[in-house]
Design an enzyme around this catalytic site. Structure first.
Site, short mmCIF file in Angstrom:
data_model
loop_
_atom_site.label_atom_id
_atom_site.label_comp_id
_atom_site.label_asym_id
_atom_site.label_seq_id
_atom_site.Cartn_x
_atom_site.Cartn_y
_atom_site.Cartn_z
N ARG A 68 0.86 -1.19 0.00
CA ARG A 68 0.00 0.00 0.00
C ARG A 68 0.90 1.23 0.00
NH1 ARG A 68 -3.54 -2.65 -1.70
NH2 ARG A 68 -5.56 -3.10 -0.79
N GLU A 100 -3.94 7.62 -5.59
CA GLU A 100 -4.01 6.89 -6.86
C GLU A 100 -5.19 7.42 -7.68
OE1 GLU A 100 -4.03 2.69 -5.96
OE2 GLU A 100 -2.09 2.83 -4.96
N HIS A 153 -0.94 0.15 -9.77
CA HIS A 153 -1.63 -0.73 -8.81
C HIS A 153 -2.18 -1.96 -9.55
CE1 HIS A 153 -3.87 -0.90 -4.73
NE2 HIS A 153 -3.63 -2.12 -5.19
P1 NAD Z 1 -1.27 -11.11 4.53
O1 NAD Z 1 -2.28 -10.64 5.49
O2 NAD Z 1 -1.24 -12.55 4.12
O3 NAD Z 1 0.21 -10.75 5.09
C1 NAD Z 1 0.54 -9.53 5.67
C2 NAD Z 1 1.67 -9.78 6.65
O4 NAD Z 1 2.12 -8.51 7.13
C3 NAD Z 1 1.23 -10.61 7.87
O5 NAD Z 1 2.08 -11.72 8.05
C4 NAD Z 1 1.35 -9.63 9.03
O6 NAD Z 1 1.78 -10.24 10.23
C5 NAD Z 1 2.43 -8.69 8.51
N1 NAD Z 1 2.43 -7.40 9.21
C6 NAD Z 1 1.41 -6.77 9.86
N2 NAD Z 1 1.86 -5.64 10.43
C7 NAD Z 1 3.18 -5.56 10.16
C8 NAD Z 1 4.19 -4.63 10.50
N3 NAD Z 1 3.94 -3.57 11.29
N4 NAD Z 1 5.43 -4.84 10.03
C9 NAD Z 1 5.72 -5.92 9.25
N5 NAD Z 1 4.81 -6.87 8.93
C10 NAD Z 1 3.56 -6.67 9.37
O7 NAD Z 1 -1.40 -10.17 3.26
P2 NAD Z 1 -0.91 -10.45 1.76
O8 NAD Z 1 -1.98 -11.14 1.02
O9 NAD Z 1 0.46 -11.03 1.77
O10 NAD Z 1 -0.90 -8.96 1.20
C11 NAD Z 1 0.00 -7.99 1.72
C12 NAD Z 1 -0.51 -6.61 1.31
O11 NAD Z 1 -0.38 -6.47 -0.11
C13 NAD Z 1 -2.03 -6.43 1.56
O12 NAD Z 1 -2.26 -5.90 2.82
C14 NAD Z 1 -2.46 -5.48 0.50
O13 NAD Z 1 -2.43 -4.19 1.04
C15 NAD Z 1 -1.38 -5.59 -0.57
N6 NAD Z 1 -1.86 -6.11 -1.87
C16 NAD Z 1 -1.58 -5.36 -2.97
C17 NAD Z 1 -1.96 -5.81 -4.22
C18 NAD Z 1 -1.63 -5.00 -5.46
O14 NAD Z 1 -2.41 -5.07 -6.42
N7 NAD Z 1 -0.51 -4.31 -5.49
C19 NAD Z 1 -2.65 -7.04 -4.34
C20 NAD Z 1 -2.92 -7.78 -3.18
C21 NAD Z 1 -2.51 -7.30 -1.94
#
Ligand code: NAD
Length: 322
Positions: free
Chosen positions: A237, A266, A285
């Site tokens: 994000r 965005e 994105h």
């Molecule tokens: P997920 O929930 O499986 O994993 C997120 C991880 O981040 C978890 O293991 C959590 O413990 C960790 N986390 C939480 N707070 C933290 C902190 N302060 N410091 C470090 N780590 C921390 O999520 P995911 O499916 O792996 O997705 C990750 C992020 O990617 C989502 O939150 C979303 O915002 C983003 N995303 C972006 C796109 C895109 O199109 N670019 C697509 C899907 C997801």
């Protein structure tokens, strides 16, 4: 006539074949809208049984005005546009699709990493301007033997980790305060405090959610800790990186390059100074997207609705209502 009404609040797909295939079990064909304001949403959703929402904000006022709704299904991983407390108060399930784009977003992060290291888009731009022998402009370093730092170790990060295992990296450092060191080690990573990860990594990829804790977690002081040759990739994000600090770090050579898919605002505003830099590559994105991921997303979002209308829990609940 179907017993239930299921409404799409904002039309990003044009076609709803997957949703209708899933919901045909209950004779439902989704009703597609593209709400422009709260009043329109309130009037259409008043007696809807299920709501499929993309980016439209389902505010407290809208949710409290829904008299019949049993389930809200958000197309995607995040659900910050839905007022969860209001939904829970009205005993409405909120659900999401947490696992549809792990392959795609991790591919996207990898594509950015390779691009920053091999400078494909930079070379392409320069060649179109008639330039050649571009290695003299900007040194490239090999990936093998280097240190990768992963911030967040959830679905996408772990998928990326699996994919990079054949690249001969030296170490993969992982910072995730919500995962046990033992679990990170078991998965093959090396747990690390954030500061050490920032100091030691050649390549850094962010995969944490946007929370109060992660907002602007990468700012000026964090960039100053990084190697001058460091590459940072963000497909999570935008607000997790302070964009002013990113601009200065890239401009002043505090880090070498960035591959960015997500932004504070965005689309990226035309006046953003980031646009003037050669050592950043932008995507729109798009990490989540592939033809396969859209089908998976639409199918799973509709399954969340189907399960609740059949009297069950959604497949991927966000709240708990009974
Ligand atoms: P997920 O929930 O499986 O994993 C997120 C991880 O981040 C978890 O293991 C959590 O413990 C960790 N986390 C939480 N707070 C933290 C902190 N302060 N410091 C470090 N780590 C921390 O999520 P995911 O499916 O792996 O997705 C990750 C992020 O990617 C989502 O939150 C979303 O915002 C983003 N995303 C972006 C796109 C895109 O199109 N670019 C697509 C899907 C997801």
């Amino acid at each position: 006539m179907a017993k239930y009404r299921v409404v799409v609040t904002d039309d990003r797909y044009g076609s709803y074949r997957e949703e209708n295939d899933v919901l045909s079990e209950l004779g439902i064909e989704v009703e597609v809208h593209d709400f422009k304001n709260e009043a329109e949403a309130k009037s259409v959703l008043k007696d809807a049984d299920g709501v499929l929402v993309n980016l439209f904000p389902l505010t407290r006022e809208i949710i409290l005005s829904m008299n019949n709704c049993k389930v809200i299904s958000r197309y995607g991983v995040g659900y910050d546009n839905v007022d969860i407390d209001a939904a829970t108060a009205k005993e409405i399930w909120v659900s999401r699709v947490p696992d549809y784009s792990m392959e795609d977003t991790s591919d996207h992060a990898l594509a950015h990493l390779f691009n920053c290291v091999r400078k494909i888009t930079y070379r392409d731009r320069m060649i179109r301007e008639g330039k050649w022998n571009l290695h003299k402009d900007w040194p490239s370093f090999r990936i093998a033997g280097k240190t990768l730092g992963l911030i967040g170790f959830g679905n996408i990060s772990k998928t990326l980790f699996r994919k990079v295992s054949g690249f001969g990296l030296g170490t993969v450092l992982v910072y995730d305060p919500y995962i046990d060191d033992a679990a990170i080690r078991k998965a093959g990573g090396t747990p690390s405090p954030l500061e050490e990860l920032l100091k030691q990594s050649d390549y850094i990829s962010i995969h944490a959610p946007l929370t109060d804790e992660t907002e602007a977690m990468i700012g000026s002081s964090e960039f100053r800790l990084m190697k001058k040759s460091a590459v940072i990739i963000n497909t999570s994000r935008g607000p997790i990186i302070n964009e002013d600090a990113l601009y200065s770090a890239l401009k002043e050579g505090e880090i070498a390059a960035a591959g960015i898919d997500v932004y504070k605002t965005e689309p990226l505003p035309m006046e953003s100074p980031l646009r003037s830099l050669d050592n950043i590559t932008f995507t729109d994105h798009a990490g989540w997207y592939s033809e396969e991921s859209i089908i998976e997303l639409k199918t799973k979002a509709a399954r969340n609705i189907l399960e609740v209308l059949k009297g069950n829990k959604p497949v991927y609940p966000v709240n708990s209502v009974r």
